[in-house]
Enzyme design. Structure first.
Site, PDB file in Angstrom:
ATOM      1  N   THR A 103       0.826  -1.215   0.000  1.00 26.69           N
ATOM      2  CA  THR A 103       0.000   0.000   0.000  1.00 26.69           C
ATOM      3  C   THR A 103       0.860   1.265   0.000  1.00 26.69           C
ATOM      4  OG1 THR A 103      -1.609  -1.218   1.308  1.00 26.69           O
ATOM      5  CG2 THR A 103      -1.905   1.157   1.177  1.00 26.69           C
ATOM      6  N   LEU A 104       1.841   1.307   0.911  1.00 27.75           N
ATOM      7  CA  LEU A 104       2.697   2.490   1.007  1.00 27.75           C
ATOM      8  C   LEU A 104       3.498   2.675  -0.274  1.00 27.75           C
ATOM      9  CD1 LEU A 104       1.989   2.518   4.001  1.00 27.75           C
ATOM     10  CD2 LEU A 104       4.406   2.537   4.547  1.00 27.75           C
ATOM     11  N   VAL A 111       9.909   5.346   5.914  1.00 24.90           N
ATOM     12  CA  VAL A 111       8.573   5.482   6.505  1.00 24.90           C
ATOM     13  C   VAL A 111       8.053   4.128   6.985  1.00 24.90           C
ATOM     14  CG1 VAL A 111       7.842   7.568   5.270  1.00 24.90           C
ATOM     15  CG2 VAL A 111       7.565   5.328   4.169  1.00 24.90           C
ATOM     16  N   ARG A 116       9.643   1.071   9.459  1.00 29.03           N
ATOM     17  CA  ARG A 116       9.911   0.957  10.889  1.00 29.03           C
ATOM     18  C   ARG A 116      11.410   1.162  11.068  1.00 29.03           C
ATOM     19  NH1 ARG A 116       5.356   1.634  11.625  1.00 29.03           N
ATOM     20  NH2 ARG A 116       3.817   0.410  12.767  1.00 29.03           N
ATOM     21  N   ASP A 152      10.971   9.000   9.398  1.00 30.24           N
ATOM     22  CA  ASP A 152       9.718   9.127  10.163  1.00 30.24           C
ATOM     23  C   ASP A 152       9.687   8.145  11.323  1.00 30.24           C
ATOM     24  OD1 ASP A 152       7.050  10.305  10.368  1.00 30.24           O
ATOM     25  OD2 ASP A 152       6.303   8.299   9.864  1.00 30.24           O
ATOM     26  N   GLU A 201      11.516   5.388  19.850  1.00 27.63           N
ATOM     27  CA  GLU A 201      10.585   6.508  19.654  1.00 27.63           C
ATOM     28  C   GLU A 201       9.927   6.835  20.992  1.00 27.63           C
ATOM     29  OE1 GLU A 201       7.842   5.686  16.469  1.00 27.63           O
ATOM     30  OE2 GLU A 201       9.445   5.155  15.087  1.00 27.63           O
ATOM     31  N   HIS A 237       7.030  10.042  13.501  1.00 30.33           N
ATOM     32  CA  HIS A 237       6.164   8.906  13.148  1.00 30.33           C
ATOM     33  C   HIS A 237       4.764   9.438  12.779  1.00 30.33           C
ATOM     34  CE1 HIS A 237       5.575   4.324  13.701  1.00 30.33           C
ATOM     35  NE2 HIS A 237       4.739   4.790  12.781  1.00 30.33           N
ATOM     36  N   ALA A 276       1.821   9.151   8.166  1.00 32.57           N
ATOM     37  CA  ALA A 276       0.494   8.691   7.747  1.00 32.57           C
ATOM     38  C   ALA A 276      -0.625   9.520   8.365  1.00 32.57           C
ATOM     39  CB  ALA A 276       0.308   7.228   8.147  1.00 32.57           C
TER      40      ALA A 276
HETATM   41  P1  NAD Z   1       1.447  -3.839   2.945  1.00 26.94           P
HETATM   42  O1  NAD Z   1       1.246  -5.160   3.588  1.00 26.94           O
HETATM   43  O2  NAD Z   1       0.395  -3.285   2.057  1.00 26.94           O
HETATM   44  O3  NAD Z   1       2.796  -3.854   2.090  1.00 26.94           O
HETATM   45  C1  NAD Z   1       4.028  -4.317   2.564  1.00 26.94           C
HETATM   46  C2  NAD Z   1       4.820  -4.782   1.362  1.00 26.94           C
HETATM   47  O4  NAD Z   1       6.164  -5.067   1.748  1.00 26.94           O
HETATM   48  C3  NAD Z   1       4.235  -6.050   0.760  1.00 26.94           C
HETATM   49  O5  NAD Z   1       4.067  -5.862  -0.620  1.00 26.94           O
HETATM   50  C4  NAD Z   1       5.305  -7.092   1.051  1.00 26.94           C
HETATM   51  O6  NAD Z   1       5.359  -8.069   0.047  1.00 26.94           O
HETATM   52  C5  NAD Z   1       6.550  -6.227   1.050  1.00 26.94           C
HETATM   53  N1  NAD Z   1       7.695  -6.882   1.657  1.00 26.94           N
HETATM   54  C6  NAD Z   1       7.727  -7.645   2.765  1.00 26.94           C
HETATM   55  N2  NAD Z   1       8.987  -8.087   2.972  1.00 26.94           N
HETATM   56  C7  NAD Z   1       9.750  -7.576   1.967  1.00 26.94           C
HETATM   57  C8  NAD Z   1      11.118  -7.663   1.633  1.00 26.94           C
HETATM   58  N3  NAD Z   1      11.972  -8.410   2.364  1.00 26.94           N
HETATM   59  N4  NAD Z   1      11.558  -6.987   0.543  1.00 26.94           N
HETATM   60  C9  NAD Z   1      10.713  -6.263  -0.198  1.00 26.94           C
HETATM   61  N5  NAD Z   1       9.389  -6.151   0.065  1.00 26.94           N
HETATM   62  C10 NAD Z   1       8.922  -6.807   1.137  1.00 26.94           C
HETATM   63  O7  NAD Z   1       1.750  -2.839   4.135  1.00 26.94           O
HETATM   64  P2  NAD Z   1       1.731  -1.242   4.072  1.00 26.94           P
HETATM   65  O8  NAD Z   1       0.395  -0.739   4.475  1.00 26.94           O
HETATM   66  O9  NAD Z   1       2.336  -0.804   2.790  1.00 26.94           O
HETATM   67  O10 NAD Z   1       2.705  -0.910   5.283  1.00 26.94           O
HETATM   68  C11 NAD Z   1       4.052  -1.386   5.278  1.00 26.94           C
HETATM   69  C12 NAD Z   1       4.688  -1.103   6.618  1.00 26.94           C
HETATM   70  O11 NAD Z   1       4.911   0.288   6.728  1.00 26.94           O
HETATM   71  C13 NAD Z   1       3.829  -1.467   7.813  1.00 26.94           C
HETATM   72  O12 NAD Z   1       4.018  -2.812   8.193  1.00 26.94           O
HETATM   73  C14 NAD Z   1       4.291  -0.506   8.873  1.00 26.94           C
HETATM   74  O13 NAD Z   1       5.338  -1.070   9.617  1.00 26.94           O
HETATM   75  C15 NAD Z   1       4.802   0.678   8.088  1.00 26.94           C
HETATM   76  N6  NAD Z   1       3.875   1.831   8.170  1.00 26.94           N
HETATM   77  C16 NAD Z   1       4.347   2.986   8.688  1.00 26.94           C
HETATM   78  C17 NAD Z   1       3.505   4.079   8.787  1.00 26.94           C
HETATM   79  C18 NAD Z   1       4.008   5.392   9.344  1.00 26.94           C
HETATM   80  O14 NAD Z   1       3.253   6.108   9.971  1.00 26.94           O
HETATM   81  N7  NAD Z   1       5.247   5.751   9.108  1.00 26.94           N
HETATM   82  C19 NAD Z   1       2.163   3.992   8.372  1.00 26.94           C
HETATM   83  C20 NAD Z   1       1.725   2.802   7.811  1.00 26.94           C
HETATM   84  C21 NAD Z   1       2.602   1.716   7.710  1.00 26.94           C
END
Ligand code: NAD
Length: 319
Positions: free
Chosen positions: A156-157, A235, A237, A261, A266, A285, A288
């Protein structure tokens, strides 16, 4: 079936618990909103209040959740790395997360980081505090158009980031576990090919979850593979990037800068060296954050409450 949904007071770090409660029970503004079948949504904090709930929506994790008789916990974050998967599983407590809703907000934040660095806006803001009117060096500013971005993690991100970069005329490549095509991404690499993926990047945006596999994914070797003119944007972890290695690269001018971020610790401690660089942007942080956040959480929770009551499988289920 009467179903009591608790909203843990810890969500207050992101939005007032009452706005989510009211979004889930819009007809009632009282603390415990009763519906016709006796179902309720209530804001909870103490162990006794938890025990009256069938399910819980939360930001924080507490061990008391394990023994409260909950059947389902919803994390208002996408990342669920703070939750003890094995303990939840052994007690039959389902865990759902909030992935799927952050693409717009994070996409805009990351685009903002890149525009700040390219157009030097962060420097003008800093200098403006001292009333300093100063042009950049002639070869400092650049435009995003034609520059390259590598997005590590194309969920998603990552897709939200890639779509916006592509719209600005950037060359976008990405890294994902399965190297199948993704919209707005010219070339997709596997995690084993990260060093090649970042080798020509002006920006590297990190957007994976924190897992055993991704801890330290961006370490000394990956940072060294980036050009000296590159910026790291994290963005995901804190633990996905080796902070010690990143600091060394920044201190030795082996990277142009970073926008961070998320951190191992934290809030970022006051004495952290990350605060001290002109070309490091620290955000708390909050990449989002949006005032509509609670509405998106409400959509997921409302659907899952319906499913939980109907005995169906849940959306965004992690465990
Ligand atoms: P998501 O599940 O939609 O996407 C995560 C993607 O990462 C997936 O496509 C997965 O296949 C991929 N992935 C996993 N391991 C990988 C690797 N070793 N190499 C390459 N790609 C890999 O999740 P999302 O909603 O995009 O969120 C991702 C992460 O971002 C969350 O788990 C969270 O920790 C973090 N996040 C941070 C904030 C913020 O406020 N900064 C907000 C939302 C999410």
């Amino acid at each position: 079936m009467a179903f009591t949904l608790g909203i843990h007071e810890s969500v207050d770090l992101i939005f007032p618990p009452t706005v989510l409660r009211d979004a889930l029970d819009p007809d009632d503004g009282a603390d415990a909103a009763d519906s016709d079948d006796g179902s309720e949504v209530r804001v909870v904090g103490s162990a006794a209040e938890l025990e009256a709930c069938d399910a819980l929506v939360t930001f924080a994790y507490e061990d008391a959740f394990l023994s409260a008789g909950l059947s389902w916990i919803h994390s208002i974050q996408a990342g669920v790395d703070r939750f003890p998967f094995d303990e939840l599983e052994s007690r039959g407590i389902r865990l759902t997360n909030s992935t799927g809703i952050h693409g717009d907000a994070i996409g805009e934040t990351v685009l903002g980081y890149m525009i700040q660095f390219a157009r030097r806006l962060h420097r003008y803001r800093d200098r403006g505090r001292d009333g300093e009117w100063k042009h950049p060096e002639w070869d400092e500013p650049f435009t995003l158009s034609g520059e390259s971005l590598c997005v590590v993690g194309l969920g998603t991100l990552g897709r939200g980031i890639a779509a916006r970069a592509d719209a600005c005329g950037m060359e976008v490549v990405g890294v994902r576990r399965t190297p199948t095509p993704v919209d707005h991404v010219r070339e997709v690499y596997t995690p084993g090919e990260i060093e090649a993926a970042v080798a020509d990047a002006r920006f590297v945006a990190v957007a994976t979850p924190l897992t055993e596999e991704t801890r330290g994914l961006i370490g000394a070797d990956e940072l060294a593979a980036m050009p000296e003119s590159a910026y790291l944007l994290n963005v995901s972890r804190g633990g996905v990037v080796d902070e010690t290695a990143l600091l060394a690269e920044l201190e030795n001018d082996r990277l142009a800068g970073a926008a961070l971020d998320v951190f191992e610790t934290e809030p970022l401690p006051r004495d952290s060296p990350f605060w001290g660089f002109e070309d490091v942007i620290v955000t708390p942080h909050a990449a989002a954050a949006t005032r509509d956040y609670y509405r998106r959480i409400a959509d997921i929770v409302r659907e899952n409450r319906r499913r939980a009551v109907a005995g169906e499988s849940l959306v965004n289920q992690v465990i």
